[in-house]
Design a protein around this motif. Structure first.
Motif, PDB file in Angstrom:
ATOM      1  N   SER A  70       0.638  -1.161   0.077  1.00  8.73           N
ATOM      2  CA  SER A  70      -0.025   0.133   0.005  1.00  8.73           C
ATOM      3  C   SER A  70       0.908   1.324  -0.168  1.00  8.73           C
ATOM      4  CB  SER A  70      -0.889   0.092   1.237  1.00  8.73           C
ATOM      5  OG  SER A  70      -0.164  -0.008   2.387  1.00  8.73           O
ATOM      6  N   THR A  75       2.806   1.505  -6.060  1.00  6.39           N
ATOM      7  CA  THR A  75       1.555   1.289  -5.549  1.00  6.39           C
ATOM      8  C   THR A  75       0.409   1.828  -6.644  1.00  6.39           C
ATOM      9  OG1 THR A  75       2.246   0.966  -3.406  1.00  6.39           O
ATOM     10  CG2 THR A  75      -0.360   1.184  -3.742  1.00  6.39           C
ATOM     11  N   LYS A  76       0.377   3.229  -6.681  1.00  9.29           N
ATOM     12  CA  LYS A  76      -0.652   4.050  -7.404  1.00  9.29           C
ATOM     13  C   LYS A  76      -0.837   3.326  -8.662  1.00  9.29           C
ATOM     14  CE  LYS A  76      -2.301   8.513  -8.517  1.00  9.29           C
ATOM     15  NZ  LYS A  76      -2.041  10.122  -8.589  1.00  9.29           N
ATOM     16  N   TYR A  79      -1.992  -0.494  -8.564  1.00 10.08           N
ATOM     17  CA  TYR A  79      -3.367  -0.508  -8.405  1.00 10.08           C
ATOM     18  C   TYR A  79      -4.353  -0.194  -9.591  1.00 10.08           C
ATOM     19  CZ  TYR A  79      -2.836  -1.315  -3.115  1.00 10.08           C
ATOM     20  OH  TYR A  79      -2.397  -1.968  -2.095  1.00 10.08           O
ATOM     21  N   GLN A  80      -3.930   1.141 -10.093  1.00 11.32           N
ATOM     22  CA  GLN A  80      -4.884   1.690 -11.291  1.00 11.32           C
ATOM     23  C   GLN A  80      -4.800   0.522 -12.470  1.00 11.32           C
ATOM     24  OE1 GLN A  80      -3.363   5.232 -12.919  1.00 11.32           O
ATOM     25  NE2 GLN A  80      -5.338   5.746 -13.831  1.00 11.32           N
ATOM     26  N   THR A  83      -6.342  -2.973 -11.763  1.00 11.15           N
ATOM     27  CA  THR A  83      -7.753  -2.846 -11.729  1.00 11.15           C
ATOM     28  C   THR A  83      -8.457  -2.571 -13.258  1.00 11.15           C
ATOM     29  OG1 THR A  83      -7.739  -1.186  -9.631  1.00 11.15           O
ATOM     30  CG2 THR A  83      -9.844  -1.213 -11.164  1.00 11.15           C
ATOM     31  N   SER A  98      -4.248 -11.240  -5.762  1.00 12.60           N
ATOM     32  CA  SER A  98      -3.381 -10.331  -4.946  1.00 12.60           C
ATOM     33  C   SER A  98      -2.985 -10.804  -3.537  1.00 12.60           C
ATOM     34  CB  SER A  98      -3.957  -8.814  -5.053  1.00 12.60           C
ATOM     35  OG  SER A  98      -4.202  -8.464  -6.190  1.00 12.60           O
ATOM     36  N   LEU A 120      -8.084  -1.128   0.438  1.00 10.64           N
ATOM     37  CA  LEU A 120      -8.497  -1.195  -0.885  1.00 10.64           C
ATOM     38  C   LEU A 120      -9.403  -0.236  -1.485  1.00 10.64           C
ATOM     39  CD1 LEU A 120      -7.388  -4.803  -1.056  1.00 10.64           C
ATOM     40  CD2 LEU A 120      -6.139  -2.883  -2.316  1.00 10.64           C
ATOM     41  N   ALA A 125      -8.868   0.427  -5.520  1.00 14.50           N
ATOM     42  CA  ALA A 125      -8.115  -0.755  -6.221  1.00 14.50           C
ATOM     43  C   ALA A 125      -9.103  -1.906  -6.024  1.00 14.50           C
ATOM     44  CB  ALA A 125      -6.782  -0.816  -5.192  1.00 14.50           C
ATOM     45  N   VAL A 127      -8.360  -5.077  -7.319  1.00 10.60           N
ATOM     46  CA  VAL A 127      -7.254  -5.893  -7.329  1.00 10.60           C
ATOM     47  C   VAL A 127      -7.338  -7.267  -7.634  1.00 10.60           C
ATOM     48  CG1 VAL A 127      -5.273  -4.101  -7.175  1.00 10.60           C
ATOM     49  CG2 VAL A 127      -5.933  -5.703  -5.252  1.00 10.60           C
TER      50      VAL A 127
END
Length: 196
Positions: A70, A75-76, A79-80, A83, A98, A120, A125, A127
């Motif tokens: 996280s 991460t950003k 996660y994007q 997704t 995940s 999340l 996210a 994921v």
């Protein structure tokens, strides 16, 4: 000379003893189930609530398996993009698994359960299926990750190098490719399409 020989024997004994102390379970590791597993379907993992999940529930689906965190600089974007991969390929069969991991700089401090779910959700996210936190390296590494590393070794050793290492698994549960933490998830799309 006999004194020198005794010295070398003593050094060798200490070295062997030290090796056994630190790596004594290597002999046992060769007998561990992960090396004789036929596919990822032979493994059972814990979900985010602590329940057992047999991975054979994913038979017939290509899988993307990733260790998430996280608070990582990656991460950003991950996660994007993970997704986006789920949104694009879920209906065609892709499943994303995940596994939160706190082994790299303590960058996944959230606890299992509600805290993980809330994190999340707040991060927007989606994921895939999120499991309990695990170790991916070391003697306490989850057997699934021991298997993945055994089947798809990495550059400069098999250890997972950082958060967001990704493994692509085909519909038969066979790991077919490994991607570095810095590989953009959307760059995996072409490979995913081969296994849908």
């Amino acid at each position: 000379m006999p004194g020198l020989a005794k010295y070398f024997v003593a050094i060798a004994a200490v070295g062997i003893g030290g090796y056994y102390y630190y790596y004594g379970d290597v002999a046992k590791m060769s007998d561990e189930d992960y090396k004789s597993a036929g596919s990822v379907y032979d493994f059972t993992v814990k979900d985010n609530a602590g329940n057992d999940v047999k991975l054979d529930k994913y038979k017939g689906h290509p899988l993307l398996i990733v260790n998430i965190a996280s608070k990582c600089g990656l991460t950003k974007n991950n996660y994007q993009k993970i997704t986006q991969l789920k949104e694009k390929y879920y209906e065609q069969g892709l499943r994303i698994l995940s596994f939160p991991c706190n082994q790299f700089g303590g960058q996944m401090p959230e606890a299992n359960g509600e805290e993980m779910v809330c994190h999340l959700r707040d991060a927007k996210a989606d994921v895939g299926d999120v499991f309990a936190k695990i170790n991916v390296n070391g003697k306490d590494a989850d057997p699934l990750y021991k298997y993945l590393k055994h089947k798809q070794g990495g550059t400069l050793g098999d250890a997972i190098k950082w958060n967001f290492t990704k493994f692509l698994v085909d519909k038969n549960g066979q790991p077919v490719k490994r991607y570095s933490p810095t590989t953009d998830p959307m760059d995996i799309a072409q490979d995913i399409e081969k296994y849908l």
